[in-house]
Design a protein around this motif. Sequence first.
Motif, mmCIF file in Angstrom:
data_model
loop_
_atom_site.group_PDB
_atom_site.id
_atom_site.type_symbol
_atom_site.label_atom_id
_atom_site.label_comp_id
_atom_site.label_asym_id
_atom_site.label_seq_id
_atom_site.Cartn_x
_atom_site.Cartn_y
_atom_site.Cartn_z
ATOM 1 N N ALA A 8 -84.551 -15.371 74.927
ATOM 2 C CA ALA A 8 -85.053 -16.620 75.509
ATOM 3 C C ALA A 8 -85.046 -16.536 77.030
ATOM 4 C CB ALA A 8 -84.209 -17.798 75.037
ATOM 5 N N TRP A 9 -83.987 -15.995 77.584
ATOM 6 C CA TRP A 9 -83.838 -15.845 79.033
ATOM 7 C C TRP A 9 -84.959 -14.980 79.612
ATOM 8 C CZ3 TRP A 9 -79.973 -11.747 81.046
ATOM 9 C CH2 TRP A 9 -79.846 -11.814 82.434
ATOM 10 N N ILE A 10 -85.211 -13.851 78.961
ATOM 11 C CA ILE A 10 -86.254 -12.938 79.437
ATOM 12 C C ILE A 10 -87.648 -13.541 79.211
ATOM 13 C CG2 ILE A 10 -87.274 -10.638 79.137
ATOM 14 C CD1 ILE A 10 -84.425 -10.787 80.546
ATOM 15 N N SER A 27 -90.477 -8.038 88.596
ATOM 16 C CA SER A 27 -90.635 -9.484 88.779
ATOM 17 C C SER A 27 -89.931 -10.263 87.678
ATOM 18 C CB SER A 27 -92.108 -9.866 88.892
ATOM 19 O OG SER A 27 -92.832 -9.486 87.748
ATOM 20 N N ILE A 28 -89.939 -9.736 86.466
ATOM 21 C CA ILE A 28 -89.222 -10.389 85.370
ATOM 22 C C ILE A 28 -87.726 -10.398 85.672
ATOM 23 C CG2 ILE A 28 -88.622 -10.267 82.910
ATOM 24 C CD1 ILE A 28 -91.440 -8.946 82.514
ATOM 25 N N SER A 29 -87.207 -9.260 86.118
ATOM 26 C CA SER A 29 -85.788 -9.157 86.443
ATOM 27 C C SER A 29 -85.398 -10.115 87.569
ATOM 28 C CB SER A 29 -85.452 -7.715 86.842
ATOM 29 O OG SER A 29 -84.096 -7.602 87.171
ATOM 30 N N GLU A 30 -86.223 -10.193 88.593
ATOM 31 C CA GLU A 30 -85.925 -11.074 89.718
ATOM 32 C C GLU A 30 -85.882 -12.540 89.293
ATOM 33 O OE1 GLU A 30 -88.892 -10.048 92.626
ATOM 34 O OE2 GLU A 30 -87.830 -8.224 93.225
ATOM 35 N N LEU A 31 -86.849 -12.953 88.470
ATOM 36 C CA LEU A 31 -86.857 -14.342 88.004
ATOM 37 C C LEU A 31 -85.715 -14.603 87.044
ATOM 38 C CD1 LEU A 31 -88.920 -16.661 88.707
ATOM 39 C CD2 LEU A 31 -89.671 -14.408 89.390
ATOM 40 N N ALA A 32 -85.382 -13.619 86.210
ATOM 41 C CA ALA A 32 -84.243 -13.775 85.297
ATOM 42 C C ALA A 32 -82.958 -13.967 86.092
ATOM 43 C CB ALA A 32 -84.127 -12.558 84.384
ATOM 44 N N ASP A 33 -82.809 -13.221 87.166
ATOM 45 C CA ASP A 33 -81.644 -13.361 88.032
ATOM 46 C C ASP A 33 -81.595 -14.768 88.631
ATOM 47 O OD1 ASP A 33 -79.442 -12.910 89.668
ATOM 48 O OD2 ASP A 33 -80.535 -11.688 91.099
ATOM 49 N N ILE A 35 -82.829 -17.482 87.321
ATOM 50 C CA ILE A 35 -82.554 -18.447 86.249
ATOM 51 C C ILE A 35 -81.066 -18.457 85.902
ATOM 52 C CG2 ILE A 35 -82.887 -18.916 83.780
ATOM 53 C CD1 ILE A 35 -85.751 -17.753 84.138
ATOM 54 N N ASN A 36 -80.502 -17.270 85.740
ATOM 55 C CA ASN A 36 -79.153 -17.125 85.179
ATOM 56 C C ASN A 36 -78.113 -16.659 86.194
ATOM 57 O OD1 ASN A 36 -77.431 -17.221 82.913
ATOM 58 N ND2 ASN A 36 -77.665 -15.038 82.575
ATOM 59 N N HIS A 37 -78.535 -16.392 87.402
ATOM 60 C CA HIS A 37 -77.636 -15.871 88.438
ATOM 61 C C HIS A 37 -76.938 -14.602 87.983
ATOM 62 C CE1 HIS A 37 -78.532 -19.464 90.628
ATOM 63 N NE2 HIS A 37 -78.110 -20.198 89.622
ATOM 64 N N ALA A 38 -77.665 -13.817 87.220
ATOM 65 C CA ALA A 38 -77.199 -12.512 86.764
ATOM 66 C C ALA A 38 -78.427 -11.647 86.536
ATOM 67 C CB ALA A 38 -76.405 -12.637 85.472
ATOM 68 N N GLU A 44 -81.669 -4.909 78.279
ATOM 69 C CA GLU A 44 -81.895 -6.304 77.873
ATOM 70 C C GLU A 44 -83.361 -6.693 78.029
ATOM 71 O OE1 GLU A 44 -77.750 -8.673 78.778
ATOM 72 O OE2 GLU A 44 -78.976 -8.087 80.521
ATOM 73 N N ILE A 45 -83.966 -6.285 79.135
ATOM 74 C CA ILE A 45 -85.380 -6.604 79.341
ATOM 75 C C ILE A 45 -86.231 -5.872 78.306
ATOM 76 C CG2 ILE A 45 -87.351 -6.449 80.902
ATOM 77 C CD1 ILE A 45 -85.381 -6.693 83.236
ATOM 78 N N GLN A 46 -86.005 -4.570 78.150
ATOM 79 C CA GLN A 46 -86.814 -3.772 77.229
ATOM 80 C C GLN A 46 -86.704 -4.265 75.790
ATOM 81 O OE1 GLN A 46 -89.040 -1.266 78.042
ATOM 82 N NE2 GLN A 46 -89.631 -1.662 75.944
ATOM 83 N N SER A 47 -85.497 -4.516 75.318
ATOM 84 C CA SER A 47 -85.342 -4.950 73.925
ATOM 85 C C SER A 47 -85.910 -6.354 73.715
ATOM 86 C CB SER A 47 -83.881 -4.868 73.475
ATOM 87 O OG SER A 47 -83.071 -5.731 74.223
ATOM 88 N N SER A 48 -85.760 -7.213 74.711
ATOM 89 C CA SER A 48 -86.327 -8.563 74.598
ATOM 90 C C SER A 48 -87.846 -8.518 74.573
ATOM 91 C CB SER A 48 -85.857 -9.445 75.762
ATOM 92 O OG SER A 48 -84.468 -9.636 75.710
ATOM 93 N N LEU A 49 -88.430 -7.735 75.470
ATOM 94 C CA LEU A 49 -89.892 -7.627 75.504
ATOM 95 C C LEU A 49 -90.429 -6.979 74.224
ATOM 96 C CD1 LEU A 49 -90.453 -6.672 79.236
ATOM 97 C CD2 LEU A 49 -91.008 -8.856 78.141
ATOM 98 N N SER A 50 -89.690 -6.025 73.691
ATOM 99 C CA SER A 50 -90.097 -5.408 72.417
ATOM 100 C C SER A 50 -90.109 -6.443 71.289
ATOM 101 C CB SER A 50 -89.168 -4.249 72.053
ATOM 102 O OG SER A 50 -89.328 -3.199 72.952
#
Length: 104
Positions: A8-10, A27-33, A35-38, A44-50
């Motif tokens: 959901a986060w990704i 850009s996904i990583s930057e926005l995720a950071d 959102i969640n301050h992490a 995590e990105i790869q498995s979520s996008l998959s």
Amino acid sequence: MNEPRTIAWIFYALELASGKESADFRSISELADGINHAAPTHKEIQSSLSWLSEKGFVVKSERKYLITAIGKSVLSSAHTGATTTSQVLAQLTQTIEVLSEKKL
């Protein structure tokens, strides 16, 4: 963070990162950071996008990702009645948990 919450986060980060264009990992990583301050891990990105791709919520074009019409519908539902980022994430997480249990 459990798997549905991570997805959901990704997914939400992709929505924010993509706007009208496709989004790359950075850009996904930057926005995720934001959102969640992490910062999410590459895994995590790869498995979520998959997972999102398997469900037909996103498509990959070269090294970028774009949300499909189905994905936009899921995101729209998550935004309905939500007034905060945490509410959107909670609704997305719930949807993803249900979809994961159904093994669609």
